[in-house]
Write an enzyme that holds these catalytic residues in place. Sequence first.
Site, PDB file in Angstrom:
ATOM      1  N   ASP A 188      -5.138  -3.666  -6.723  1.00  0.00           N
ATOM      2  CA  ASP A 188      -5.668  -3.820  -5.367  1.00  0.00           C
ATOM      3  C   ASP A 188      -4.761  -4.801  -4.617  1.00  0.00           C
ATOM      4  O   ASP A 188      -4.556  -5.932  -5.076  1.00  0.00           O
ATOM      5  CB  ASP A 188      -7.102  -4.369  -5.465  1.00  0.00           C
ATOM      6  N   CYS A 215      -1.670   4.200  10.964  1.00  0.00           N
ATOM      7  CA  CYS A 215      -1.591   5.438  11.732  1.00  0.00           C
ATOM      8  C   CYS A 215      -2.934   5.652  12.440  1.00  0.00           C
ATOM      9  O   CYS A 215      -3.480   6.747  12.464  1.00  0.00           O
ATOM     10  CB  CYS A 215      -1.184   6.629  10.870  1.00  0.00           C
ATOM     11  N   ALA A 249       0.897  -1.168   0.000  1.00  0.00           N
ATOM     12  CA  ALA A 249       0.000   0.000   0.000  1.00  0.00           C
ATOM     13  C   ALA A 249       0.932   1.214   0.000  1.00  0.00           C
ATOM     14  O   ALA A 249       1.200   1.801   1.025  1.00  0.00           O
ATOM     15  CB  ALA A 249      -0.903  -0.018   1.229  1.00  0.00           C
ATOM     16  N   ALA A 250       1.432   1.549  -1.176  1.00  0.00           N
ATOM     17  CA  ALA A 250       2.696   2.290  -1.233  1.00  0.00           C
ATOM     18  C   ALA A 250       2.609   3.810  -1.367  1.00  0.00           C
ATOM     19  O   ALA A 250       3.553   4.508  -0.983  1.00  0.00           O
ATOM     20  CB  ALA A 250       3.543   1.737  -2.374  1.00  0.00           C
ATOM     21  N   ALA A 251       1.522   4.349  -1.937  1.00  0.00           N
ATOM     22  CA  ALA A 251       1.516   5.784  -2.219  1.00  0.00           C
ATOM     23  C   ALA A 251       1.343   6.622  -0.944  1.00  0.00           C
ATOM     24  O   ALA A 251       0.664   6.175  -0.025  1.00  0.00           O
ATOM     25  CB  ALA A 251       0.376   6.110  -3.186  1.00  0.00           C
ATOM     26  N   PRO A 252       1.979   7.783  -0.859  1.00  0.00           N
ATOM     27  CA  PRO A 252       2.748   8.461  -1.912  1.00  0.00           C
ATOM     28  C   PRO A 252       4.207   8.010  -2.014  1.00  0.00           C
ATOM     29  O   PRO A 252       4.944   8.519  -2.858  1.00  0.00           O
ATOM     30  CB  PRO A 252       2.673   9.943  -1.496  1.00  0.00           C
ATOM     31  N   GLY A 253       4.649   7.072  -1.185  1.00  0.00           N
ATOM     32  CA  GLY A 253       5.952   6.476  -1.442  1.00  0.00           C
ATOM     33  C   GLY A 253       7.041   6.709  -0.405  1.00  0.00           C
ATOM     34  O   GLY A 253       8.188   6.318  -0.619  1.00  0.00           O
ATOM     35  N   ASP A 271       1.711  -0.928   5.070  1.00  0.00           N
ATOM     36  CA  ASP A 271       1.361   0.307   5.775  1.00  0.00           C
ATOM     37  C   ASP A 271      -0.093   0.574   5.374  1.00  0.00           C
ATOM     38  O   ASP A 271      -0.354   1.304   4.426  1.00  0.00           O
ATOM     39  CB  ASP A 271       2.312   1.414   5.285  1.00  0.00           C
ATOM     40  N   LYS A 319       7.721   5.324   2.421  1.00  0.00           N
ATOM     41  CA  LYS A 319       8.386   4.103   2.924  1.00  0.00           C
ATOM     42  C   LYS A 319       9.089   3.363   1.790  1.00  0.00           C
ATOM     43  O   LYS A 319      10.153   2.793   2.007  1.00  0.00           O
ATOM     44  CB  LYS A 319       7.377   3.219   3.668  1.00  0.00           C
TER      45      LYS A 319
HETATM   46  N1  SAM Z   1       3.152   3.705   2.661  1.00  0.00           N
HETATM   47  C1  SAM Z   1       2.782   5.026   2.182  1.00  0.00           C
HETATM   48  C2  SAM Z   1       3.900   5.993   2.471  1.00  0.00           C
HETATM   49  O1  SAM Z   1       4.680   5.776   3.397  1.00  0.00           O
HETATM   50  O2  SAM Z   1       4.009   6.984   1.734  1.00  0.00           O
HETATM   51  C3  SAM Z   1       1.472   5.476   2.816  1.00  0.00           C
HETATM   52  C4  SAM Z   1       0.365   4.470   2.589  1.00  0.00           C
HETATM   53  S1  SAM Z   1      -1.213   5.038   3.113  1.00  0.00           S
HETATM   54  C5  SAM Z   1      -1.160   4.799   4.801  1.00  0.00           C
HETATM   55  C6  SAM Z   1      -2.236   3.743   2.578  1.00  0.00           C
HETATM   56  C7  SAM Z   1      -2.370   3.600   1.071  1.00  0.00           C
HETATM   57  O3  SAM Z   1      -3.118   2.418   0.783  1.00  0.00           O
HETATM   58  C8  SAM Z   1      -3.110   4.742   0.394  1.00  0.00           C
HETATM   59  O4  SAM Z   1      -2.315   5.276  -0.631  1.00  0.00           O
HETATM   60  C9  SAM Z   1      -4.359   4.074  -0.199  1.00  0.00           C
HETATM   61  O5  SAM Z   1      -4.770   4.615  -1.442  1.00  0.00           O
HETATM   62  C10 SAM Z   1      -3.863   2.655  -0.383  1.00  0.00           C
HETATM   63  N2  SAM Z   1      -4.921   1.633  -0.490  1.00  0.00           N
HETATM   64  C11 SAM Z   1      -6.247   1.749  -0.252  1.00  0.00           C
HETATM   65  N3  SAM Z   1      -6.869   0.596  -0.537  1.00  0.00           N
HETATM   66  C12 SAM Z   1      -5.924  -0.286  -0.946  1.00  0.00           C
HETATM   67  C13 SAM Z   1      -5.940  -1.627  -1.391  1.00  0.00           C
HETATM   68  N4  SAM Z   1      -7.092  -2.314  -1.482  1.00  0.00           N
HETATM   69  N5  SAM Z   1      -4.772  -2.201  -1.765  1.00  0.00           N
HETATM   70  C14 SAM Z   1      -3.603  -1.508  -1.672  1.00  0.00           C
HETATM   71  N6  SAM Z   1      -3.535  -0.229  -1.259  1.00  0.00           N
HETATM   72  C15 SAM Z   1      -4.670   0.373  -0.903  1.00  0.00           C
END
Ligand code: SAM
Length: 310
Positions: free
Chosen positions: A165, A237, A114-118, A183, A120
């Site tokens: 997903d 978080c 769950a990488a965006a915005p990146g 994350d 980590k």
């Molecule tokens: N790890 C990121 C960072 O350090 O920049 C922050 C991640 S944020 C807590 C959670 C992310 O999970 C969001 O970008 C969200 O769009 C994404 N997300 C939501 N549903 C998801 C899914 N089904 N599979 C993967 N990612 C998902």
Amino acid sequence: MALPEAFVERFRLLYPDEADALLATFEAPRPVSFRVNPLKTNVATALAALKKEGFTPEPVAWYPYAFRVPYAQRDALTRSPLFERGDIYIQSLSSMLAPLALDPQPGETVLDLAAAPGGKSLMMAAQMRNEGWLSVVEPGRDRFFRLKANLERGGVTIAHHYMADGRSVGAKCPAMFDRVMLDAPCSTEAKFKAWDEKSTAYWSERKIKEMAKLQFRLLLSAFKSLKPGGTLLYATCSFAPEENEAVVDKALDRLENLEVLPLTLPVANIRPGLSTWGKKRFCNEVKKCVRILPTETMDGFFLCKLRKKS
Ligand code: SAM
């Protein structure tokens, strides 16, 4: 503007003896922390350039790449050429603890589910010294392109980007990764700001339940994608036990090859995972999870390091 009443009530149940002091940390903006990106520059060069631009970076004792500046310098920092070039990345201190805890190594196969915005992913690529394979997954279209741009700007050359997903990844790539960062999307309680109503606008107890379901499915997928012996970092978080201990507890119940590893972190504002919440009792292993308490300089966070037994 105050924090939602139901949130405060729940928070008081979580931390009965210290709730007032902890809730006070939501009242004022925290200093802005950032990480110097060793894939683009080095600490001495970055600091010299920032000081020349008038910033006053203060080192963070437990991580040599981490610094903070007063909140008032935030906007200017985002306009700095160092920020624009990806030499530095603005990231909360608690968010830096997750890659430190997962500890990816050069040459490994790593997944950020769950990488965006990146933030980590960038830090893990630096820990891996741009050697190995880093799969980064994000389903949201805009967030996916933001992630891609951030990694490119940060000089990451080992990333493979997937707009997908995360729940489908385990089935598509079973037993493929040495380490997985999850994350997870969450109710973002630890990012609440008492002075900014936008920060709490989407919060509700229903949202917590919704998130907990998604988090559990993502954790199952992350587990499936791990090689036997591989490690996984589950983080949110949120303070909500439904999104934290309960998700880990349910996964331990479902997956007999899953174990919780002890976690040593370089900060003092921590508590072990809860053993109960309401009528729910969690298994003993869950106490090895770590709750980061919010402070004047750090957001709250939840971390759990897991291992797929060989
Ligand atoms: N790890 C990121 C960072 O350090 O920049 C922050 C991640 S944020 C807590 C959670 C992310 O999970 C969001 O970008 C969200 O769009 C994404 N997300 C939501 N549903 C998801 C899914 N089904 N599979 C993967 N990612 C998902």
